[in-house]
Each structure stands twice: as C-alpha cells, then as structure tokens.
Enzyme design. Sequence first.
Site, PDB file in Angstrom:
ATOM      1  N   LYS A 188      47.855  31.735  38.176  1.00 46.35           N
ATOM      2  CA  LYS A 188      48.821  32.235  39.169  1.00 46.35           C
ATOM      3  C   LYS A 188      48.575  31.602  40.537  1.00 46.35           C
ATOM      4  O   LYS A 188      49.507  31.377  41.305  1.00 46.35           O
ATOM      5  CB  LYS A 188      48.750  33.765  39.269  1.00 46.35           C
ATOM      6  CG  LYS A 188      48.905  34.497  37.965  1.00 46.35           C
ATOM      7  CD  LYS A 188      50.290  34.483  37.404  1.00 46.35           C
ATOM      8  CE  LYS A 188      51.235  35.397  38.148  1.00 46.35           C
ATOM      9  NZ  LYS A 188      52.530  35.539  37.420  1.00 46.35           N
ATOM     10  N   SER A 212      39.858  35.479  36.611  1.00 49.63           N
ATOM     11  CA  SER A 212      40.126  35.098  35.213  1.00 49.63           C
ATOM     12  C   SER A 212      40.924  33.802  35.203  1.00 49.63           C
ATOM     13  O   SER A 212      41.454  33.371  36.236  1.00 49.63           O
ATOM     14  CB  SER A 212      40.924  36.189  34.484  1.00 49.63           C
ATOM     15  OG  SER A 212      42.301  36.098  34.805  1.00 49.63           O
ATOM     16  N   THR A 240      50.207  37.728  41.744  1.00 47.19           N
ATOM     17  CA  THR A 240      49.325  38.864  41.450  1.00 47.19           C
ATOM     18  C   THR A 240      48.286  39.036  42.559  1.00 47.19           C
ATOM     19  O   THR A 240      47.793  38.053  43.127  1.00 47.19           O
ATOM     20  CB  THR A 240      48.639  38.690  40.076  1.00 47.19           C
ATOM     21  OG1 THR A 240      47.585  39.631  39.965  1.00 47.19           O
ATOM     22  CG2 THR A 240      48.063  37.304  39.897  1.00 47.19           C
ATOM     23  N   TYR A 282      43.731  33.490  33.609  1.00 49.69           N
ATOM     24  CA  TYR A 282      45.123  33.914  33.868  1.00 49.69           C
ATOM     25  C   TYR A 282      45.374  33.991  35.381  1.00 49.69           C
ATOM     26  O   TYR A 282      46.340  33.422  35.883  1.00 49.69           O
ATOM     27  CB  TYR A 282      45.419  35.282  33.212  1.00 49.69           C
ATOM     28  CG  TYR A 282      46.486  36.037  33.957  1.00 49.69           C
ATOM     29  CD1 TYR A 282      47.806  35.600  33.917  1.00 49.69           C
ATOM     30  CD2 TYR A 282      46.177  37.140  34.764  1.00 49.69           C
ATOM     31  CE1 TYR A 282      48.786  36.249  34.665  1.00 49.69           C
ATOM     32  CE2 TYR A 282      47.156  37.785  35.496  1.00 49.69           C
ATOM     33  CZ  TYR A 282      48.451  37.336  35.447  1.00 49.69           C
ATOM     34  OH  TYR A 282      49.414  37.965  36.198  1.00 49.69           O
ATOM     35  N   HIS A 283      44.509  34.716  36.097  1.00 49.85           N
ATOM     36  CA  HIS A 283      44.736  34.871  37.538  1.00 49.85           C
ATOM     37  C   HIS A 283      44.657  33.518  38.250  1.00 49.85           C
ATOM     38  O   HIS A 283      45.361  33.280  39.232  1.00 49.85           O
ATOM     39  CB  HIS A 283      43.717  35.854  38.142  1.00 49.85           C
ATOM     40  CG  HIS A 283      43.941  37.293  37.755  1.00 49.85           C
ATOM     41  ND1 HIS A 283      43.287  37.894  36.709  1.00 49.85           N
ATOM     42  CD2 HIS A 283      44.748  38.253  38.276  1.00 49.85           C
ATOM     43  CE1 HIS A 283      43.676  39.164  36.605  1.00 49.85           C
ATOM     44  NE2 HIS A 283      44.568  39.408  37.543  1.00 49.85           N
TER      45      HIS A 283
HETATM   46  N1  USQ Z   1      39.576  48.387  33.402  1.00 46.90           N
HETATM   47  C1  USQ Z   1      38.694  49.367  32.940  1.00 46.90           C
HETATM   48  N2  USQ Z   1      38.916  49.880  31.703  1.00 46.90           N
HETATM   49  C2  USQ Z   1      39.952  49.481  30.907  1.00 46.90           C
HETATM   50  C3  USQ Z   1      40.836  48.498  31.377  1.00 46.90           C
HETATM   51  C4  USQ Z   1      40.611  47.963  32.638  1.00 46.90           C
HETATM   52  O1  USQ Z   1      37.761  49.764  33.641  1.00 46.90           O
HETATM   53  O2  USQ Z   1      40.079  50.004  29.791  1.00 46.90           O
HETATM   54  C5  USQ Z   1      39.390  47.817  34.760  1.00 46.90           C
HETATM   55  C6  USQ Z   1      39.262  46.313  34.771  1.00 46.90           C
HETATM   56  O3  USQ Z   1      37.949  45.907  34.550  1.00 46.90           O
HETATM   57  C7  USQ Z   1      39.818  45.985  36.160  1.00 46.90           C
HETATM   58  C8  USQ Z   1      40.866  47.059  36.413  1.00 46.90           C
HETATM   59  O4  USQ Z   1      40.559  48.097  35.498  1.00 46.90           O
HETATM   60  O5  USQ Z   1      38.806  46.121  37.112  1.00 46.90           O
HETATM   61  C9  USQ Z   1      42.288  46.607  36.187  1.00 46.90           C
HETATM   62  O6  USQ Z   1      42.394  46.063  34.900  1.00 46.90           O
HETATM   63  P1  USQ Z   1      43.803  45.874  34.151  1.00 46.90           P
HETATM   64  O7  USQ Z   1      43.511  45.396  32.768  1.00 46.90           O
HETATM   65  O8  USQ Z   1      44.653  47.066  34.316  1.00 46.90           O
HETATM   66  O9  USQ Z   1      44.491  44.736  35.046  1.00 46.90           O
HETATM   67  P2  USQ Z   1      44.219  43.186  35.209  1.00 46.90           P
HETATM   68  O10 USQ Z   1      43.400  42.590  34.120  1.00 46.90           O
HETATM   69  O11 USQ Z   1      43.729  42.972  36.581  1.00 46.90           O
HETATM   70  O12 USQ Z   1      45.685  42.581  35.023  1.00 46.90           O
HETATM   71  C10 USQ Z   1      46.875  43.368  35.221  1.00 46.90           C
HETATM   72  C11 USQ Z   1      48.037  42.662  34.532  1.00 46.90           C
HETATM   73  C12 USQ Z   1      48.277  41.319  35.198  1.00 46.90           C
HETATM   74  C13 USQ Z   1      48.471  41.522  36.687  1.00 46.90           C
HETATM   75  C14 USQ Z   1      47.287  42.260  37.286  1.00 46.90           C
HETATM   76  C15 USQ Z   1      47.460  42.609  38.738  1.00 46.90           C
HETATM   77  O13 USQ Z   1      47.751  42.494  33.151  1.00 46.90           O
HETATM   78  O14 USQ Z   1      49.403  40.698  34.603  1.00 46.90           O
HETATM   79  O15 USQ Z   1      48.616  40.274  37.316  1.00 46.90           O
HETATM   80  O16 USQ Z   1      47.125  43.511  36.596  1.00 46.90           O
HETATM   81  S1  USQ Z   1      45.933  42.525  39.627  1.00 46.90           S
HETATM   82  O17 USQ Z   1      44.916  43.278  38.911  1.00 46.90           O
HETATM   83  O18 USQ Z   1      46.128  43.035  40.936  1.00 46.90           O
HETATM   84  O19 USQ Z   1      45.560  41.124  39.646  1.00 46.90           O
END
Ligand code: USQ
Length: 380
Positions: A184, A178, A143, A180-181
């Site tokens: 990874k 996090s 990720t 989770y991260h």
């Molecule tokens: N966010 C909002 N509002 C929401 C949901 C999320 O502002 O209702 C923000 C979060 O705070 C974050 C961003 O949007 O800054 C992305 O959040 P997300 O929930 O879409 O993604 P994330 O928690 O980072 O995790 C997801 C997947 C995970 C994958 C990751 C890729 O669940 O499995 O590894 O995306 S990455 O984000 O590049 O690490």
Amino acid sequence: MKVLILGGDGYLGWPTAMYFSARGHQVTVVDNYLRRNACTELDTGMLYPVPTLPRRAAIWEARTGHKIDVIIGDLCEPEFMRSLFEQPPEVVIHYAEQPSAPYSLMDYRHADQTITNNLRVTNNLMWAVRDLAPQTHIIKLGTMGEYGTPNIDIEEGWLDIEHKGRKDRFLFPRQAGSIYHTSKIMDTDLLWFGVRTWNLRVTDLMQGPVYGIETEESRLDERLRTLFNYDEIFGTILNRFIVQAVVGYPLTVYGKGGQTRGYLNIRDTLQCVYHSAMKPARPGELRIFNQVMETFSVNELAELTQSVGRELGYEVVIQPIDNPRKEAEEHYYNPQYQGLLDMGVKPHYLTPEVMREMFSVVESCRDNIREDVIFRGIRW
Ligand code: USQ
C-alpha cells in the site's frame, strides 16, 4: 455521477456499490473474485454464503429498481483496465487489492501475489487515467498501517520538516508491518508520482481496521449482505472477536494486547468514500485523509466484547496467545483524523448497541461457524 468501483465483490466494494446506487448514481463494479477464490483455496470458511456479483446485482435491481453493472475481469491486464475508461467515469474507487497482512506473509508465493496484484492494478489504473480520463478523480483505499506505530503524532498524510534551517513538506514517514501494508505504501508512491507529473486528482483514504456487517442497503435483503470473514487470514479483529464470543472460543488477544489502532464502522467507510467523491481532489492534488473514527487497543476490544457478550448470556473468556505477528505490543499512538469529519462525515461509534446488532447477525448464522479456521498460526 458515473462511478466505477474496482474490487466490487469485496467486503467494502459491494456495500459501496449499493450505497452510491441507492443515491441515484450510475455504478459499475469490476472484480476477478480474487478474494473469494483465495477463501476457497485456503478453506477459510465464511459466516454465510454470498451470491455471485451478477446475482447480487439482479437482487438489488429487483428490490430497488436501480441497476448496477457488473464486469468480471482481471485488472492486472492493462488492456482490460483501459477498456473501462472508454467512457470515462467521474470517479473511480480503487479497492482491487489483496487486503490481508497474514495472507501476504504465508510464504513467498502469497507475498508475490500480493505485490504483483496490488502494484499492477494501481499502476494500470494510473496509466489508464493518465491516457484516457485525466479528469477522473481516483479514490484509493490506503491504510493506516502504512504509517506503522511511530513515537510521534500521526498527521493526515503530510509532515512539515525543518532541516538545517530549511523547510519542506513530505509524505508522513511510512514504515509498515507486513508485505501487504508495504504494497500500500508503494501504491501511494506510484500515485504521488502521477499527481506530481501528470496533474492527476487523487484522494488517498488511510483506513484503519473496519468492523460491521449490515449497512442500510443490505437490510433490504439478507442476500445483499457483504462477505464476512472471521478466519485468521481475512477476518479483522472485532468481527473475529464477536464470532469467537458466540461460539465460546477464547478471544485471541495477540501478545500483550496493547496494540492500538484506529477503527471504524463499515457504515462510516461508505460515508467517507461518498463525501470524498462528492468533493473531489483538485487536478495535481494528492489529498490524504486518515479514515478512522476512534482508537482502541486489542485489550479494550476484547473487554468490550466480553462485557456485551456476557450481558447477552455468552460465556466469554479472554485468552492472550503468543503473538504470531511482529509488531509493537505497547506503544504510543495518536493519529489525527479531522479531515473527513470536516467534510461532513457523522461517525457511528462502537456502542454496546452496535455490538449487540453484530452479535445478533452472527448468532443467526452460528451453525456455519467453523472453529478450526479461527486460528492456525500464520507467523512472521
Ligand atoms: N489481532 C489480535 N487478535 C486477532 C486478530 C488481530 O490481537 O485475533 C491484532 C493484530 O495483531 C493487530 C490488530 O489486532 O495488532 C489489528 O489486526 P487486524 O487483523 O484486525 O488488522 P490488520 O492486519 O492491521 O489489517 C486490517 C485489514 C487491512 C487494513 C488494515 C487497516 O485486513 O486490509 O488495511 O486493517 S490498519 O490496521 O490500520 O493498517
């Protein structure tokens, strides 16, 4: 090719299985329903019901004549993992992880489950390949969140460092936001050890948040659609925003909304994994690609959802809320992501048309949407 998919019931696992199967490969999927069971336990709701894996495989076979083998079991058990390598596959695709940051930070039990599951599966996989199938190419889903949001450009996996007149190449610094991260990052370290020590061949795909519902294969039959979450725990941001727009729930922008990430369409996940499988890493190579197609801030995604939603007649309100996460809300973000494009991946960008298609599937399931699961406030 003989293709083994670990975590074949998940959001990405099942579409990947169909994608390879449609192209004539011999696919086996393995899963223990961790994600489905967690959704039941936490009462997260889903956009539509999803048949069990054996049922989906039967529907797929009836529609296409292609067979997908299904094995249900827990990959945390080393003997079970090893039993899958008696006749080694050419490639194993590892999605078998607890994928949610909020889930991993609900409390100490969910943190424990995340760490235990993700690390044990990765470690068992590494040992099974080392002992029984050293030629098998491992594709692991990493990720982009492993890198965090550093104040320098994010390279594809590696960084050349000059220190006191000497030079060396290291994994790009990791600093996750996090548990989770962080799990990874630990996976990457485990496999990097395996590559250095036993010449394993590994591709690590550093993926950003994925959006989308339909893939070419799921269009054959609604029951083949991937499982789709829009709740705070398992839903990713754009999928959530579209559901929120359809039911008139104010878009949940967390904090200032300047959080920027690299995003991709689920169809591009499939292409990226496929291209990686067709051109495997060499023995003793840990090959890393940043698997994103374009970057957006949370505010940009909210504005895009609002503009396409309004055009379709929805009253879409953007309402920033106190950020439940600990993360930078305004930051530099410049990841490099040329490697997969060079391999031949053709991006599906986030156009209004792509968003309209998502709106239309969500609209057709509108009656199933539960507003009470959209935001419950898991904080860290
Ligand atoms: N966010 C909002 N509002 C929401 C949901 C999320 O502002 O209702 C923000 C979060 O705070 C974050 C961003 O949007 O800054 C992305 O959040 P997300 O929930 O879409 O993604 P994330 O928690 O980072 O995790 C997801 C997947 C995970 C994958 C990751 C890729 O669940 O499995 O590894 O995306 S990455 O984000 O590049 O690490």
